[in-house]
Design an enzyme around this catalytic site. Sequence first.
Site, short mmCIF file in Angstrom:
data_model
loop_
_atom_site.label_atom_id
_atom_site.label_comp_id
_atom_site.label_asym_id
_atom_site.label_seq_id
_atom_site.Cartn_x
_atom_site.Cartn_y
_atom_site.Cartn_z
N SER A 79 45.07 34.86 36.45
CA SER A 79 44.11 33.84 37.09
C SER A 79 44.55 32.35 36.69
O SER A 79 45.43 32.53 35.79
CB SER A 79 42.68 34.21 36.53
OG SER A 79 42.01 33.11 37.19
N TYR A 131 36.70 36.81 29.86
CA TYR A 131 37.40 36.90 30.97
C TYR A 131 38.83 36.07 30.94
O TYR A 131 39.87 36.51 31.09
CB TYR A 131 36.99 36.37 32.31
CG TYR A 131 37.56 36.45 33.75
CD1 TYR A 131 37.47 37.57 34.49
CD2 TYR A 131 38.24 35.22 34.22
CE1 TYR A 131 38.48 37.79 35.76
CE2 TYR A 131 38.94 35.48 35.27
CZ TYR A 131 38.83 36.67 36.07
OH TYR A 131 39.65 36.58 37.27
P1 NAD Z 1 37.50 42.92 43.88
O1 NAD Z 1 36.30 42.96 43.08
O2 NAD Z 1 37.38 42.22 45.12
O3 NAD Z 1 38.22 44.25 43.62
C1 NAD Z 1 38.78 44.69 42.51
C2 NAD Z 1 39.52 46.14 42.67
O4 NAD Z 1 39.81 46.49 41.39
C3 NAD Z 1 38.83 47.12 43.49
O5 NAD Z 1 39.59 47.95 44.40
C4 NAD Z 1 38.20 48.02 42.22
O6 NAD Z 1 37.80 49.54 42.76
C5 NAD Z 1 39.16 48.00 41.26
N1 NAD Z 1 38.59 48.35 39.92
C6 NAD Z 1 37.84 47.37 39.16
N2 NAD Z 1 37.73 48.10 37.77
C7 NAD Z 1 38.22 49.21 37.91
C8 NAD Z 1 38.87 50.28 36.96
N3 NAD Z 1 38.15 50.41 35.84
N4 NAD Z 1 39.74 51.08 37.35
C9 NAD Z 1 40.31 51.07 38.37
N5 NAD Z 1 40.14 49.98 39.65
C10 NAD Z 1 39.16 49.14 39.31
O7 NAD Z 1 38.51 41.93 42.74
P2 NAD Z 1 39.67 40.80 43.40
O8 NAD Z 1 38.73 39.45 43.72
O9 NAD Z 1 40.54 41.29 44.42
O10 NAD Z 1 40.54 40.81 42.21
C11 NAD Z 1 41.74 41.31 41.92
C12 NAD Z 1 42.35 40.53 40.68
O11 NAD Z 1 42.78 39.51 40.80
C13 NAD Z 1 41.37 40.80 39.31
O12 NAD Z 1 42.12 41.09 38.13
C14 NAD Z 1 41.08 39.57 39.17
O13 NAD Z 1 40.62 39.04 38.03
C15 NAD Z 1 42.15 38.63 39.88
N6 NAD Z 1 41.66 37.20 40.44
C16 NAD Z 1 40.68 37.15 41.48
C17 NAD Z 1 40.26 35.69 41.94
C18 NAD Z 1 39.44 35.79 43.08
O14 NAD Z 1 39.04 34.47 43.27
N7 NAD Z 1 39.16 36.66 43.94
C19 NAD Z 1 41.05 34.65 41.25
C20 NAD Z 1 41.99 34.94 40.28
C21 NAD Z 1 42.43 36.22 39.94
#
Ligand code: NAD
Length: 266
Positions: A143, A156
Amino acid sequence: MSGEFGGKVAVVTGGSLGIGRAVVERLAAGGAAVVFCGLDEESVRAAETQLRDKEHDVTGVVADVTDAAQMNGLVGLAVERHGGLDTVVTCAGIQRYGTVEDTTEELWDEVLGVNLKGVFLVCRAAVPELRRRRGGTIVTMSSVQAFASQDRVAAYTASKSAINGLTRAMALDHAADGIRANVVCPGSVDTPMLRWAADLFRGDTSQDDQVAEWGRAHPLGRVARAEEVAELVAFLAGPRSSFITGAEHRVDGGLLARNPAALPEV
Ligand code: NAD
């Protein structure tokens, strides 16, 4: 066998929703056989069905990234089904809020468990298989918070900074095996996670207005689509990035390019 990833096999954690879901689709559309996991049955089955309807070779599994046996099983399934492994993308992650003072040990362990240990466990399972095929790639999802933190995200932001370090370590340790490891650092991306956060903080405004407000903080004036992050992942996972390893890649609409200490109006 056709396409950029024809004949290649990928494992994607957190592939049922959000960024991971877009990564699964992008790699599969490029010809990869993809085995992905998510935490809940409903989203895993829905993603698998939707992508198979598009004739993509995908297999969805309910598996928890914090469980070593389940991560060994996820990698084992990909190898058993498709004969090897070429790429791992770690997208499973959770966001929780709190300062160091009000973060409980349970919350700390939960965030570091999923976001950091989860990356370690799946990569540990995958490295021997990546080594066997040579030319393997690891792409981790961090991130912008690895570089510039928000308020009240102590656990986080610690987990995301650590992912960047872990990715560098893997890039060095396994370069001689022909394995490249890179880390992707998105700004705000329109996913279920961002929508959940918008609901937490929106007050009297709508969820869409809250997301739009976060978008205005990015110089491009909006949040990213998950597909825009998946495009960078595909580049780093495939042969077009053959001399890139151990590097941090921002996909943030210019967010970190701006110094927030604005000049006064003249
Ligand atoms: P999301 O919540 O939309 O999806 C998360 C996914 O991870 C889902 O498929 C969920 O089932 C899975 N998951 C969660 N905990 C789990 C576990 N213990 N075991 C297996 N699977 C698990 O999240 P997102 O927004 O798509 O984020 C994905 C990644 O990108 C994360 O690491 C998040 O920190 C990072 N990220 C997101 C953003 C944002 O703005 N959305 C920004 C920067 C980084």
